[in-house]
Scaffold this active site. Structure first.
Site, PDB file in Angstrom:
ATOM      1  N   ASN A 267      -6.654  -6.381   4.405  1.00  0.00           N
ATOM      2  CA  ASN A 267      -5.271  -6.747   4.063  1.00  0.00           C
ATOM      3  C   ASN A 267      -5.321  -7.965   3.143  1.00  0.00           C
ATOM      4  O   ASN A 267      -6.400  -8.486   2.819  1.00  0.00           O
ATOM      5  CB  ASN A 267      -4.468  -7.025   5.348  1.00  0.00           C
ATOM      6  CG  ASN A 267      -2.982  -7.134   5.079  1.00  0.00           C
ATOM      7  OD1 ASN A 267      -2.398  -6.285   4.409  1.00  0.00           O
ATOM      8  ND2 ASN A 267      -2.340  -8.181   5.568  1.00  0.00           N
ATOM      9  N   LYS A 268      -4.163  -8.427   2.741  1.00  0.00           N
ATOM     10  CA  LYS A 268      -4.041  -9.537   1.794  1.00  0.00           C
ATOM     11  C   LYS A 268      -4.938 -10.715   2.176  1.00  0.00           C
ATOM     12  O   LYS A 268      -5.049 -11.077   3.344  1.00  0.00           O
ATOM     13  CB  LYS A 268      -2.568  -9.965   1.741  1.00  0.00           C
ATOM     14  CG  LYS A 268      -2.217 -11.086   0.802  1.00  0.00           C
ATOM     15  CD  LYS A 268      -2.682 -10.859  -0.609  1.00  0.00           C
ATOM     16  CE  LYS A 268      -2.192  -9.574  -1.226  1.00  0.00           C
ATOM     17  NZ  LYS A 268      -2.937  -9.178  -2.448  1.00  0.00           N
TER      18      LYS A 268
ATOM     19  N   ASP B 288      -3.982  -2.602   3.898  1.00  0.00           N
ATOM     20  CA  ASP B 288      -4.140  -1.785   2.685  1.00  0.00           C
ATOM     21  C   ASP B 288      -5.148  -0.680   2.898  1.00  0.00           C
ATOM     22  O   ASP B 288      -5.120   0.340   2.217  1.00  0.00           O
ATOM     23  CB  ASP B 288      -4.568  -2.665   1.506  1.00  0.00           C
ATOM     24  CG  ASP B 288      -3.371  -3.446   1.014  1.00  0.00           C
ATOM     25  OD1 ASP B 288      -3.044  -4.464   1.633  1.00  0.00           O
ATOM     26  OD2 ASP B 288      -2.742  -2.993   0.046  1.00  0.00           O
TER      27      ASP B 288
ATOM     28  N   ALA C 278       0.795  -1.233   0.000  1.00  0.00           N
ATOM     29  CA  ALA C 278       0.000   0.000   0.000  1.00  0.00           C
ATOM     30  C   ALA C 278       0.835   1.295   0.000  1.00  0.00           C
ATOM     31  O   ALA C 278       0.644   2.157  -0.863  1.00  0.00           O
ATOM     32  CB  ALA C 278      -0.970  -0.047   1.178  1.00  0.00           C
TER      33      ALA C 278
END
Ligand code: MRU
Length: 356
Positions: A250-251, A240, A55
């Site tokens: 997030n991922k 992110d 990010a």
């Protein structure tokens, strides 16, 4: 950070030839290659193809993208900004950085606009480094405390890559790890491989090798078992986009780790620079990527070349969702450059006060 004795950032402006340089992350861990971004379209491609990713880094890259657009004489800057934001929709840093550059440019034009865009992109990079360093300072307190309460290494589990490659330098989730290591704390990092793009096994593992930090790569399914068997002292991940309610995007796979951590009373902390907070909205656009990232896998073949092979049968459908959302109630705390706060609306609001 250190690559074989030389200090690198993940993006920089080379004053000698006035060019923007990045490390091509699609070639790591097997090849360390520096490439130049010389046009606006090259910048869009670098973000979309994940030559740069993470990010904070895509935010910084997009800021340079506006500078390159101006240098090429592109006059429709709003359109350029929209194109850049569309390259990776989830990380809010992209919008944050672009809007910061556009506001700074204001009504300026010509060389003045270019100079402002470049100076703003460079400030974004400098601030990212100091923010990540501050995240390291705040986060190391948690690791220090764990080290004081046990014999042997502190075992840290991380997902995806939230290290220096995901930022301009130092990283977010890995900043406390680097800080602790420099302080001489005994550590070991469990690295989730992070399918489908393997940011863990290719990028986090590479970073840790280069810094000489003990680590073990694990399949994404292993973390729950390790937590149940008391082999994880703390989970540290990046974000992110963290919403004003304290929910963390997030991922993909982060949520499952948070559930396992909650069930096993393992502290689960998220490193969040303020540039990745969405102060206004709680709905997050989740990126869906090419299914080939699921159906195929890339690696080094026996001839020493990067290659891709098929994993799934022809005819199987695949779904490639890039991110998931971990509710704030599963998060022990958010490590920011301003300190550690609760992953709640109140916690986020207290950070907003500091930005006024
Ligand atoms: O798809 P990526 O590799 O850009 O995803 C990156 C992550 O999910 C990171 O954890 C996140 O950007 C935080 S990075 C400091």
């Amino acid at each position: 950070m250190n690559v074989d004795g030389e200090h690198f950032r993940s993006i920089w402006f080379d004053e000698s030839d006035q060019s923007v340089r990045i490390i091509d992350q699609t070639r790591l861990p097997h090849f360390f290659e520096i490439i130049e971004l010389s046009t606006f379209q090259e910048t869009c491609h670098a973000i979309h193809s994940m030559q740069v990713r993470g990010a904070p880094l895509i935010g910084a890259t997009a800021a340079f993208g506006i500078y390159l657009a101006l240098q090429e004489g592109i006059t429709e800057l709003d359109d350029a900004a929209r194109q850049l934001i569309a390259t990776r929709p989830t990380a809010v840093n992209l919008q944050w950085a672009i809007s910061r550059v556009m506001t700074a440019i204001g009504n300026a034009s010509g060389d003045a606009a270019q100079d402002i865009a470049l100076a703003t992109a460079q400030s974004i990079c400098e601030e990212d480094v100091s923010n990540c360093t501050a995240i390291g300072e705040h986060g190391v307190v948690l690791i220090r405390e764990l080290a004081g309460n046990k014999q042997g290494p502190v075992n840290i589990l991380t997902h995806c890559n939230a290290g220096w490659l995901a930022t301009v330098d130092r990283g977010t989730a890995l900043a406390p790890v680097y800080r602790a290591w420099e302080e001489g704390i005994e550590l070991h990092v469990w690295v989730d491989e992070t399918r489908p793009r393997n940011q863990g096994s290719s990028l986090t593992a590479w970073e840790l090798v280069k810094q000489g930090i003990p680590h073990t790569v694990i399949s994404d399914n292993t973390g729950g078992h390790l937590m149940q068997t008391q082999q994880v002292d703390i989970c540290l991940v990046g974000s992110d986009r963290t919403t004003f309610r304290g929910n963390v995007c997030n991922k993909i796979g982060t949520y499952l780790k948070a559930l396992a951590a909650h069930d096993n009373e393992v502290p689960f902390y998220v490193a969040v620079p303020l540039s990745s907070i969405d102060w206004d909205a709680d709905n997050i656009p989740i990126e869906e990527r090419d299914n080939e990232e699921i159906t195929r896998i890339r690696g080094l073949n026996d001839q020493g070349e990067l290659d891709s092979v098929r994993l799934t049968p022809e005819g199987s459908a695949a779904l490639n969702i890039g991110f998931d959302i971990t509710p704030g109630k599963l998060v022990s705390g958010l490590i920011t450059e301003k300190g550690i706060v609760a992953a709640t609306e109140e916690g986020i609001a207290s950070l907003r006060e500091t930005t006024k």
